[in-house]
Design a protein around this motif. Structure first.
Motif, PDB file in Angstrom:
ATOM      1  N   ALA A 261       0.847  -1.197   0.000  1.00  0.00           N
ATOM      2  CA  ALA A 261       0.000   0.000   0.000  1.00  0.00           C
ATOM      3  C   ALA A 261       0.879   1.243   0.000  1.00  0.00           C
ATOM      4  N   VAL A 262       0.381   2.281  -0.688  1.00  0.00           N
ATOM      5  CA  VAL A 262       1.056   3.570  -0.774  1.00  0.00           C
ATOM      6  C   VAL A 262       0.061   4.639  -0.360  1.00  0.00           C
ATOM      7  N   PHE A 263       0.518   5.593   0.417  1.00  0.00           N
ATOM      8  CA  PHE A 263      -0.326   6.696   0.872  1.00  0.00           C
ATOM      9  C   PHE A 263       0.322   7.998   0.441  1.00  0.00           C
ATOM     10  N   VAL A 264      -0.454   8.851  -0.251  1.00  0.00           N
ATOM     11  CA  VAL A 264       0.048  10.150  -0.704  1.00  0.00           C
ATOM     12  C   VAL A 264      -0.884  11.238  -0.186  1.00  0.00           C
ATOM     13  N   PRO A 265      -0.375  12.451  -0.009  1.00  0.00           N
ATOM     14  CA  PRO A 265      -1.237  13.553   0.421  1.00  0.00           C
ATOM     15  C   PRO A 265      -2.369  13.765  -0.587  1.00  0.00           C
ATOM     16  N   LEU A 266      -3.557  14.099  -0.109  1.00  0.00           N
ATOM     17  CA  LEU A 266      -4.688  14.305  -1.010  1.00  0.00           C
ATOM     18  C   LEU A 266      -4.391  15.334  -2.085  1.00  0.00           C
ATOM     19  N   ALA A 267      -3.624  16.360  -1.759  1.00  0.00           N
ATOM     20  CA  ALA A 267      -3.304  17.395  -2.738  1.00  0.00           C
ATOM     21  C   ALA A 267      -2.464  16.839  -3.891  1.00  0.00           C
ATOM     22  N   GLN A 268      -1.770  15.715  -3.672  1.00  0.00           N
ATOM     23  CA  GLN A 268      -0.942  15.114  -4.716  1.00  0.00           C
ATOM     24  C   GLN A 268      -1.619  13.913  -5.347  1.00  0.00           C
ATOM     25  N   ASN A 269      -2.807  13.573  -4.911  1.00  0.00           N
ATOM     26  CA  ASN A 269      -3.505  12.388  -5.384  1.00  0.00           C
ATOM     27  C   ASN A 269      -4.245  12.708  -6.673  1.00  0.00           C
ATOM     28  N   THR A 270      -3.851  12.048  -7.767  1.00  0.00           N
ATOM     29  CA  THR A 270      -4.528  12.292  -9.036  1.00  0.00           C
ATOM     30  C   THR A 270      -5.700  11.336  -9.244  1.00  0.00           C
ATOM     31  N   GLY A 271      -5.890  10.404  -8.318  1.00  0.00           N
ATOM     32  CA  GLY A 271      -7.004   9.470  -8.416  1.00  0.00           C
ATOM     33  C   GLY A 271      -8.241  10.043  -7.751  1.00  0.00           C
ATOM     34  N   ASN A 272      -9.223   9.199  -7.550  1.00  0.00           N
ATOM     35  CA  ASN A 272     -10.461   9.621  -6.895  1.00  0.00           C
ATOM     36  C   ASN A 272     -10.382   9.323  -5.405  1.00  0.00           C
ATOM     37  N   ALA A 273     -10.972  10.182  -4.621  1.00  0.00           N
ATOM     38  CA  ALA A 273     -11.058   9.955  -3.180  1.00  0.00           C
ATOM     39  C   ALA A 273     -12.518   9.965  -2.775  1.00  0.00           C
ATOM     40  N   VAL A 274     -12.877   9.090  -1.868  1.00  0.00           N
ATOM     41  CA  VAL A 274     -14.247   9.013  -1.375  1.00  0.00           C
ATOM     42  C   VAL A 274     -14.209   9.174   0.134  1.00  0.00           C
ATOM     43  N   PHE A 275     -15.015  10.073   0.638  1.00  0.00           N
ATOM     44  CA  PHE A 275     -15.134  10.270   2.071  1.00  0.00           C
ATOM     45  C   PHE A 275     -16.535   9.852   2.498  1.00  0.00           C
ATOM     46  N   VAL A 276     -16.609   9.088   3.568  1.00  0.00           N
ATOM     47  CA  VAL A 276     -17.892   8.707   4.136  1.00  0.00           C
ATOM     48  C   VAL A 276     -18.004   9.424   5.469  1.00  0.00           C
ATOM     49  N   VAL A 277     -19.046  10.222   5.608  1.00  0.00           N
ATOM     50  CA  VAL A 277     -19.214  11.033   6.813  1.00  0.00           C
ATOM     51  C   VAL A 277     -20.541  10.667   7.468  1.00  0.00           C
ATOM     52  N   ARG A 278     -20.496  10.468   8.760  1.00  0.00           N
ATOM     53  CA  ARG A 278     -21.710  10.190   9.519  1.00  0.00           C
ATOM     54  C   ARG A 278     -21.876  11.316  10.528  1.00  0.00           C
ATOM     55  N   SER A 279     -23.055  11.940  10.550  1.00  0.00           N
ATOM     56  CA  SER A 279     -23.283  13.060  11.450  1.00  0.00           C
ATOM     57  C   SER A 279     -24.760  13.169  11.788  1.00  0.00           C
ATOM     58  N   SER A 280     -25.045  13.743  12.930  1.00  0.00           N
ATOM     59  CA  SER A 280     -26.436  13.997  13.302  1.00  0.00           C
ATOM     60  C   SER A 280     -26.916  15.327  12.728  1.00  0.00           C
ATOM     61  N   LEU A 281     -25.993  16.090  12.133  1.00  0.00           N
ATOM     62  CA  LEU A 281     -26.366  17.377  11.531  1.00  0.00           C
ATOM     63  C   LEU A 281     -27.025  17.165  10.177  1.00  0.00           C
ATOM     64  N   PRO A 282     -27.863  18.114   9.755  1.00  0.00           N
ATOM     65  CA  PRO A 282     -28.442  18.039   8.408  1.00  0.00           C
ATOM     66  C   PRO A 282     -27.328  18.116   7.354  1.00  0.00           C
ATOM     67  N   PRO A 283     -27.476  17.448   6.203  1.00  0.00           N
ATOM     68  CA  PRO A 283     -26.433  17.459   5.173  1.00  0.00           C
ATOM     69  C   PRO A 283     -25.999  18.852   4.745  1.00  0.00           C
ATOM     70  N   THR A 284     -26.896  19.813   4.738  1.00  0.00           N
ATOM     71  CA  THR A 284     -26.524  21.164   4.325  1.00  0.00           C
ATOM     72  C   THR A 284     -25.542  21.802   5.289  1.00  0.00           C
ATOM     73  N   GLU A 285     -25.540  21.376   6.538  1.00  0.00           N
ATOM     74  CA  GLU A 285     -24.627  21.952   7.522  1.00  0.00           C
ATOM     75  C   GLU A 285     -23.249  21.289   7.493  1.00  0.00           C
ATOM     76  N   ILE A 286     -23.184  20.021   7.134  1.00  0.00           N
ATOM     77  CA  ILE A 286     -21.862  19.362   7.104  1.00  0.00           C
ATOM     78  C   ILE A 286     -21.178  19.529   5.761  1.00  0.00           C
ATOM     79  N   ALA A 287     -21.911  19.759   4.709  1.00  0.00           N
ATOM     80  CA  ALA A 287     -21.315  19.915   3.381  1.00  0.00           C
ATOM     81  C   ALA A 287     -20.394  21.126   3.335  1.00  0.00           C
ATOM     82  N   ALA A 288     -20.738  22.171   3.988  1.00  0.00           N
ATOM     83  CA  ALA A 288     -19.900  23.370   3.963  1.00  0.00           C
ATOM     84  C   ALA A 288     -18.579  23.087   4.642  1.00  0.00           C
TER      85      ALA A 288
END
Length: 78
Positions: free
Chosen positions: A51-78
């Motif tokens: 496995a190789v790990f690179v900083p997101l700023a140097q990553n030319t591939g796709n990144a997926v983040f999964v976020v779980r929160s009790s806040l409404p999506p409009t509040e966490i998206a910002a």
């Protein structure tokens, strides 16, 4: 710059120190700045895999983040 796991370091450079070594990933030269312990990346019964790990700023591939929160999506998206 990149961080590699122990399996990547061992299979690529054997017993040679990995930190400071260079390799090409996504048509870009990377320098190893750290080595981390092997982990489980997909499931708990998998064998160690390189496995190789690179900083997101140097990553030319796709990144997926999964976020779980009790806040409404409009509040966490910002």
């Amino acid at each position: 710059m990149a961080i590699v796991n122990e399996t990547f370091a061992r299979t690529t450079w054997g017993h040679t120190q990995a930190i400071g070594q260079r390799f090409v990933l996504w048509e870009r030269a990377r320098e190893v700045v750290g080595v981390v312990e092997d982990g489980k990346y997909y499931n708990l019964i998998e064998s160690p895999a390189a496995a190789v790990f690179v900083p997101l700023a140097q990553n030319t591939g796709n990144a997926v983040f999964v976020v779980r929160s009790s806040l409404p999506p409009t509040e966490i998206a910002a």
